[in-house]
Design an enzyme around this catalytic site. Structure first.
Site, PDB file in Angstrom:
ATOM      1  N   LYS A   1      36.345  23.770   2.889  1.00  0.00           N
ATOM      2  CA  LYS A   1      35.456  23.895   4.335  1.00  0.00           C
ATOM      3  C   LYS A   1      36.199  23.384   5.510  1.00  0.00           C
ATOM      4  O   LYS A   1      36.082  24.129   6.548  1.00  0.00           O
ATOM      5  CB  LYS A   1      34.233  23.646   4.260  1.00  0.00           C
ATOM      6  CG  LYS A   1      33.339  24.104   2.954  1.00  0.00           C
ATOM      7  CD  LYS A   1      31.776  23.803   2.930  1.00  0.00           C
ATOM      8  CE  LYS A   1      31.560  22.390   2.601  1.00  0.00           C
ATOM      9  NZ  LYS A   1      31.966  21.840   1.318  1.00  0.00           N
TER      10      LYS A   1
ATOM     11  N   ARG B   1      22.557  22.557   4.095  1.00  0.00           N
ATOM     12  CA  ARG B   1      22.992  22.141   2.880  1.00  0.00           C
ATOM     13  C   ARG B   1      21.631  22.268   1.827  1.00  0.00           C
ATOM     14  O   ARG B   1      21.548  22.045   0.502  1.00  0.00           O
ATOM     15  CB  ARG B   1      23.294  20.787   2.627  1.00  0.00           C
ATOM     16  CG  ARG B   1      24.762  20.664   2.232  1.00  0.00           C
ATOM     17  CD  ARG B   1      24.917  18.997   2.417  1.00  0.00           C
ATOM     18  NE  ARG B   1      26.308  18.715   1.835  1.00  0.00           N
ATOM     19  CZ  ARG B   1      27.343  18.430   2.519  1.00  0.00           C
ATOM     20  NH1 ARG B   1      27.538  18.762   3.669  1.00  0.00           N
ATOM     21  NH2 ARG B   1      28.446  17.759   1.778  1.00  0.00           N
TER      22      ARG B   1
ATOM     23  N   ARG C   1      42.737  12.917  -2.401  1.00  0.00           N
ATOM     24  CA  ARG C   1      43.253  13.360  -0.984  1.00  0.00           C
ATOM     25  C   ARG C   1      43.046  12.176  -0.046  1.00  0.00           C
ATOM     26  O   ARG C   1      42.249  11.204  -0.203  1.00  0.00           O
ATOM     27  CB  ARG C   1      42.159  14.539  -0.547  1.00  0.00           C
ATOM     28  CG  ARG C   1      40.716  14.030  -0.358  1.00  0.00           C
ATOM     29  CD  ARG C   1      39.851  15.365  -0.148  1.00  0.00           C
ATOM     30  NE  ARG C   1      38.392  15.314   0.185  1.00  0.00           N
ATOM     31  CZ  ARG C   1      37.340  15.864   0.381  1.00  0.00           C
ATOM     32  NH1 ARG C   1      37.622  17.083   0.545  1.00  0.00           N
ATOM     33  NH2 ARG C   1      36.097  15.355   0.526  1.00  0.00           N
TER      34      ARG C   1
ATOM     35  N   ARG D   1      38.253   8.671   2.044  1.00  0.00           N
ATOM     36  CA  ARG D   1      36.907   8.358   2.222  1.00  0.00           C
ATOM     37  C   ARG D   1      36.431   7.766   1.040  1.00  0.00           C
ATOM     38  O   ARG D   1      36.589   7.797   0.051  1.00  0.00           O
ATOM     39  CB  ARG D   1      36.159   9.958   2.204  1.00  0.00           C
ATOM     40  CG  ARG D   1      36.471  10.541   3.409  1.00  0.00           C
ATOM     41  CD  ARG D   1      36.071  12.289   3.376  1.00  0.00           C
ATOM     42  NE  ARG D   1      34.608  12.516   2.834  1.00  0.00           N
ATOM     43  CZ  ARG D   1      34.168  13.477   2.622  1.00  0.00           C
ATOM     44  NH1 ARG D   1      34.554  14.373   3.390  1.00  0.00           N
ATOM     45  NH2 ARG D   1      32.970  13.463   2.117  1.00  0.00           N
TER      46      ARG D   1
ATOM     47  N   ARG E   1      28.035  14.537  -5.846  1.00  0.00           N
ATOM     48  CA  ARG E   1      27.869  15.317  -4.751  1.00  0.00           C
ATOM     49  C   ARG E   1      27.772  16.741  -5.379  1.00  0.00           C
ATOM     50  O   ARG E   1      27.168  17.656  -4.876  1.00  0.00           O
ATOM     51  CB  ARG E   1      28.926  15.187  -3.863  1.00  0.00           C
ATOM     52  CG  ARG E   1      28.920  13.885  -3.011  1.00  0.00           C
ATOM     53  CD  ARG E   1      30.148  13.527  -2.483  1.00  0.00           C
ATOM     54  NE  ARG E   1      30.806  14.078  -1.754  1.00  0.00           N
ATOM     55  CZ  ARG E   1      32.238  14.070  -1.371  1.00  0.00           C
ATOM     56  NH1 ARG E   1      32.860  13.104  -2.167  1.00  0.00           N
ATOM     57  NH2 ARG E   1      32.911  14.972  -0.651  1.00  0.00           N
TER      58      ARG E   1
HETATM   59  P1  AMP Z   1      30.945  16.042   3.646  1.00  0.00           P
HETATM   60  O1  AMP Z   1      31.744  15.505   4.662  1.00  0.00           O
HETATM   61  O2  AMP Z   1      30.094  17.570   4.111  1.00  0.00           O
HETATM   62  O3  AMP Z   1      31.282  16.080   2.037  1.00  0.00           O
HETATM   63  O4  AMP Z   1      29.442  15.128   3.794  1.00  0.00           O
HETATM   64  C1  AMP Z   1      29.461  13.916   3.274  1.00  0.00           C
HETATM   65  C2  AMP Z   1      28.187  13.230   3.043  1.00  0.00           C
HETATM   66  O5  AMP Z   1      27.503  13.215   4.234  1.00  0.00           O
HETATM   67  C3  AMP Z   1      27.434  14.004   2.213  1.00  0.00           C
HETATM   68  O6  AMP Z   1      27.558  13.727   0.698  1.00  0.00           O
HETATM   69  C4  AMP Z   1      26.142  13.729   2.467  1.00  0.00           C
HETATM   70  O7  AMP Z   1      25.645  12.518   2.289  1.00  0.00           O
HETATM   71  C5  AMP Z   1      26.245  13.759   4.023  1.00  0.00           C
HETATM   72  N1  AMP Z   1      25.818  15.115   4.592  1.00  0.00           N
HETATM   73  C6  AMP Z   1      26.778  15.760   5.363  1.00  0.00           C
HETATM   74  N2  AMP Z   1      26.273  16.834   5.615  1.00  0.00           N
HETATM   75  C7  AMP Z   1      24.985  16.877   5.185  1.00  0.00           C
HETATM   76  C8  AMP Z   1      23.889  17.477   5.517  1.00  0.00           C
HETATM   77  N3  AMP Z   1      23.983  19.200   5.790  1.00  0.00           N
HETATM   78  N4  AMP Z   1      22.583  17.389   4.596  1.00  0.00           N
HETATM   79  C9  AMP Z   1      22.489  16.111   4.128  1.00  0.00           C
HETATM   80  N5  AMP Z   1      23.616  15.231   3.833  1.00  0.00           N
HETATM   81  C10 AMP Z   1      24.758  15.653   4.402  1.00  0.00           C
END
Ligand code: AMP
Length: 215
Positions: free
Chosen positions: A13, A88, A127, A161, A172
């Site tokens: 994404k 989400r 990554r 990360r 996740r």
């Molecule tokens: P991402 O970079 O999108 O993989 O997000 C990393 C982490 O941020 C996720 O595993 C969640 O802990 C938190 N996070 C990001 N976006 C959301 C969302 N829309 N709702 C809840 N938690 C989020």
């Protein structure tokens, strides 16, 4: 144009959103990126989110919907937006409807990146990115051309990360299956969902998304 990119962690994404930003002048709103920035800056939101993110669980709907609303208020009404990693949960999808209609925006497409989950764990745990320009790399699939030097900006510093380890990735994925995948039918009922093969190479995925945006 306002679009949502939906798919499990590691589906691509963020990569696809940044390509659309470069090619179409759209703005990428990634709640993950915004939360990581808040953690780094030590803001009250960041302090609340840090442990939840490290565990691979979801930050509260109120927090993420709040930061999305604020981010949209900083944009010109005509600027197109790519929602990356938001919504989400069903509650976030409902909030997004209100957030968009309050700002006279409409949702044009929900693009689901379809991927093979087993391959994702390998994708994510390998990554890393350039600490300076954020170019993405991978231990197996895309090493810098000169070891230890970023192809794009020449920096020698890279970062990973903290939530890209196998155990957190599994959490996740579980969160995605339990809470995020169930929001697809909401958008399907409105005829907004388009599917793209997220296992194809990056360029072909971008082309497939562009074809949807131009349709
Ligand atoms: P991402 O970079 O999108 O993989 O997000 C990393 C982490 O941020 C996720 O595993 C969640 O802990 C938190 N996070 C990001 N976006 C959301 C969302 N829309 N709702 C809840 N938690 C989020």
């Amino acid at each position: 144009m306002n679009i949502i990119l939906l798919g499990p962690p590691g589906a691509g994404k963020g990569t696809q959103a940044s390509r659309l930003v470069d090619e179409r002048g759209m703005v990428q709103l990634s709640t993950g990126d915004m939360l990581r920035a808040a953690v780094k800056a030590g803001t009250p939101t960041g302090l609340k989110a840090k442990a939840v993110m490290e565990a691979g669980e979801l930050v509260s709907d109120e927090i993420v919907s709040g930061i999305i609303g604020e981010a949209l208020d900083d944009l010109k009404p005509e600027t197109g937006v790519i929602f990356d990693g938001y919504p989400r949960t069903a509650a976030q999808a409902e909030s997004l409807d209100v957030i968009l209609s309050d700002r006279k925006r409409t949702l044009d497409h929900v693009i689901e990146l379809e991927v093979d989950e087993d391959a994702l764990v390998a994708r994510i745990t390998g990554r890393f990115t350039c600490a300076k320009c954020n170019e993405g790399y991978h231990d197996t699939f895309k090493q810098p051309k000169v070891a230890g030097v970023c192809d794009v900006c020449g920096s020698t510093e890279f970062k990973r990360r903290p939530d890209d380890n196998e155990e957190t990735v599994r959490t996740r994925m579980t969160e995605y299956r339990a809470k995020t995948a169930p929001i697809l039918p909401i958008y399907e009922a409105r005829g907004l969902v388009r599917r793209v093969d997220g296992m194809a190479d990056i360029k072909h995925v971008t082309e497939a998304i562009e074809a949807i945006l131009d349709s």
